[in-house]
Scaffold this motif. Structure first.
Motif, short mmCIF file in Angstrom:
data_model
loop_
_atom_site.label_atom_id
_atom_site.label_comp_id
_atom_site.label_asym_id
_atom_site.label_seq_id
_atom_site.Cartn_x
_atom_site.Cartn_y
_atom_site.Cartn_z
N GLU A 255 41.10 33.41 45.97
CA GLU A 255 42.41 33.98 46.26
C GLU A 255 43.13 34.38 44.98
OE1 GLU A 255 46.51 32.77 48.68
OE2 GLU A 255 44.73 31.47 48.74
N ILE A 256 43.77 35.55 45.02
CA ILE A 256 44.58 36.00 43.88
C ILE A 256 45.70 36.88 44.44
CG2 ILE A 256 43.03 37.97 43.45
CD1 ILE A 256 43.78 37.70 40.45
N SER A 257 46.90 36.66 43.99
CA SER A 257 48.06 37.43 44.46
C SER A 257 48.33 38.60 43.52
CB SER A 257 49.29 36.53 44.54
OG SER A 257 49.71 36.15 43.23
N ALA A 258 49.12 39.53 44.00
CA ALA A 258 49.53 40.66 43.16
C ALA A 258 50.33 40.18 41.97
CB ALA A 258 50.34 41.66 43.98
N VAL A 259 51.19 39.19 42.19
CA VAL A 259 52.01 38.65 41.10
C VAL A 259 51.13 38.01 40.04
CG1 VAL A 259 53.74 36.91 40.51
CG2 VAL A 259 54.06 38.36 42.52
N GLU A 260 50.12 37.25 40.47
CA GLU A 260 49.22 36.62 39.52
C GLU A 260 48.42 37.67 38.75
OE1 GLU A 260 45.68 33.23 39.32
OE2 GLU A 260 46.49 33.86 41.26
N ALA A 261 47.97 38.72 39.45
CA ALA A 261 47.23 39.80 38.79
C ALA A 261 48.10 40.50 37.75
CB ALA A 261 46.72 40.80 39.82
N GLN A 262 49.36 40.71 38.09
CA GLN A 262 50.27 41.32 37.11
C GLN A 262 50.41 40.44 35.87
OE1 GLN A 262 53.60 41.63 39.80
NE2 GLN A 262 53.46 43.87 39.86
N ARG A 263 50.54 39.16 36.09
CA ARG A 263 50.66 38.24 34.96
C ARG A 263 49.42 38.27 34.07
NH1 ARG A 263 48.57 33.65 33.90
NH2 ARG A 263 47.71 33.36 36.00
N ILE A 264 48.26 38.28 34.69
CA ILE A 264 47.00 38.29 33.94
C ILE A 264 46.86 39.58 33.14
CG2 ILE A 264 44.49 38.41 34.22
CD1 ILE A 264 44.89 36.51 36.68
N LEU A 265 47.12 40.69 33.79
CA LEU A 265 46.93 41.99 33.14
C LEU A 265 47.98 42.26 32.07
CD1 LEU A 265 45.85 44.10 36.23
CD2 LEU A 265 44.42 43.44 34.29
N ARG A 266 49.14 41.65 32.22
CA ARG A 266 50.19 41.82 31.20
C ARG A 266 49.71 41.29 29.84
NH1 ARG A 266 53.93 39.65 34.03
NH2 ARG A 266 54.73 41.57 34.97
N GLU A 267 48.84 40.29 29.86
CA GLU A 267 48.35 39.67 28.62
C GLU A 267 46.94 40.12 28.25
OE1 GLU A 267 50.45 37.84 26.94
OE2 GLU A 267 51.94 38.05 28.54
N ALA A 268 46.33 40.97 29.03
CA ALA A 268 44.92 41.32 28.83
C ALA A 268 44.73 42.29 27.67
CB ALA A 268 44.34 41.92 30.10
N PRO A 269 43.68 42.11 26.86
CA PRO A 269 43.42 43.02 25.74
C PRO A 269 43.08 44.42 26.22
CG PRO A 269 41.57 41.52 26.06
CD PRO A 269 42.67 41.03 26.95
N GLY A 270 43.70 45.41 25.60
CA GLY A 270 43.44 46.80 25.93
C GLY A 270 44.19 47.33 27.12
N VAL A 271 44.93 46.46 27.83
CA VAL A 271 45.65 46.85 29.04
C VAL A 271 47.14 46.95 28.76
CG1 VAL A 271 46.29 46.15 31.39
CG2 VAL A 271 43.94 45.83 30.59
N MET A 272 47.76 47.97 29.33
CA MET A 272 49.22 48.07 29.33
C MET A 272 49.67 48.11 30.79
SD MET A 272 52.03 48.26 27.51
CE MET A 272 51.52 48.82 25.89
N LEU A 273 50.39 47.08 31.22
CA LEU A 273 50.87 47.01 32.59
C LEU A 273 52.22 47.74 32.69
CD1 LEU A 273 50.43 45.74 35.46
CD2 LEU A 273 51.96 43.92 34.68
#
Length: 342
Positions: A255-273
């Protein structure tokens, strides 16, 4: 101390971008050579914003001995001829064509995703750069896969004409102009009119009805990220000059929520959320042009499957999809193996 670097295909869209990015990122260079076919020999290309011009040398007559790294953007047929020659001379080839991507002895690298795989480059002294659409896709998927384990990906691409080279960009411009003045917009590069249209066909068709571009996205994603992930792609050419976009639907084991995915991608290398649920709160190709990041927007939960998310992914295909990723591979190679100081 820096490296002796070759850019092969320096007169094309990707080759020119490679030169720009080498300069922008201040890659440690002691010497640089710009190569192309005999047609361009003697022409000049700019290296960075300093105004320094490089004279094009004929790749047929170039001696790769003593050079450290070669960034290739010359297509599969020419790569088949020259990559083994450069590699045998001790010059590590980072190849942008599709020729070596699925070769088990050649690592297929996106530095933010699978940096450790580069260690296998010594088998052939060649490293493959993935398809432009694959590169941005796996940058967005990797941190989510680490968090909740992806089982299936369904992706529809919206690929700009620059992915087909200068001739593709010229055709969009010429057709658009002709339509405005009431003239014919005959397709030459593409199978149908591209101006004010979309074409669900990139590369040749395969026996199962998919295209080679779609096949590339499937097999490359598996090689880079995880062979167990199920992937299906529909690749579409759209009347945009630069910048590829993707509508991505992902299913997870956990299970993964949209909010959790946003949090993860906000800190991910190479990604700009950039994900605001308001007018303009997302990124389109125009905003991505000239940028290094892979942009992610429109993250939401998919109620049609268990543990599903949908998102919108955009990147400059000439940069992250090609030239930037190649330079990042060169940087990674230097850090892990070549070990020359700037």
């Amino acid at each position: 101390m820096g490296y002796r670097v070759v850019v092969a295909g320096a007169t094309g869209n990707v080759g020119r971008e490679m030169l720009n990015i080498l300069a922008e990122r201040e890659f440690p260079i002691d010497d640089i050579a710009a190569l192309a076919s005999s047609r361009s020999q003697g022409d000049e290309v700019e290296f960075g914003e300093s105004g320094r011009m490089l004279k094009i040398q004929n790749i047929e007559h170039f001696d790769p001995n003593g050079w450290d790294i070669a960034l290739f953007a010359i297509g599969s047929e020419a790569t088949k001829v020259y990559a083994p020659k450069f590699a045998a001379a001790g010059c590590t080839v980072i190849d942008n064509s599709s020729l070596y991507r699925m070769d088990p002895d050649v690592p297929l690298i996106v530095p933010e995703v699978n940096p450790g795989a580069i260690d296998g480059y010594t088998r052939k002294n060649i490293i493959a750069n993935p398809n432009c659409s694959t590169a941005q896709l796996v940058v967005a998927l990797k941190p989510l896969h680490d968090a909740a384990k992806i089982t299936r990906v369904v992706v529809a691409t919206y690929q700009s004409v620059s992915g087909a080279g200068k001739s593709g960009m010229d055709e969009l411009f010429e057709q658009s102009r002709n339509i405005f003045v009431g003239e014919q917009a005959e397709p030459k590069k593409f199978t149908k009119q591209i101006a004010f249209n979309v074409i669900p066909h990139i590369d040749s068709f395969l026996d199962d009805g998919s295209t080679k571009e779609e096949w590339k996205m499937v097999v490359e994603t598996k090689k880079i990220l995880d062979p167990k992930i199920k992937v299906i792609a529909t690749c579409v050419r759209v009347p945009v000059f630069v910048g590829h976009s993707e509508a991505v639907h992902v299913e997870f084991e956990n299970e993964i929520s949209a909010v959790e995915a946003q949090r993860i991608l906000r800190e991910a290398p190479g990604v700009m959320l950039v994900d605001k649920r308001e007018d303009g709160g997302y990124v389109t190709p125009i905003e991505a042009v000239g940028e290094f990041a892979t942009y992610v927007s429109r993250i939401r939960e998919d109620p049609t499957v268990d543990n599903g998310l949908a998102m919108w992914v955009v990147s400059d295909n000439l940069r992250k999809g090609a030239a930037l990723n190649a330079v990042q591979i060169a940087e990674l190679l230097g850090r892990r193996h070549l070990q020359k100081a700037a």
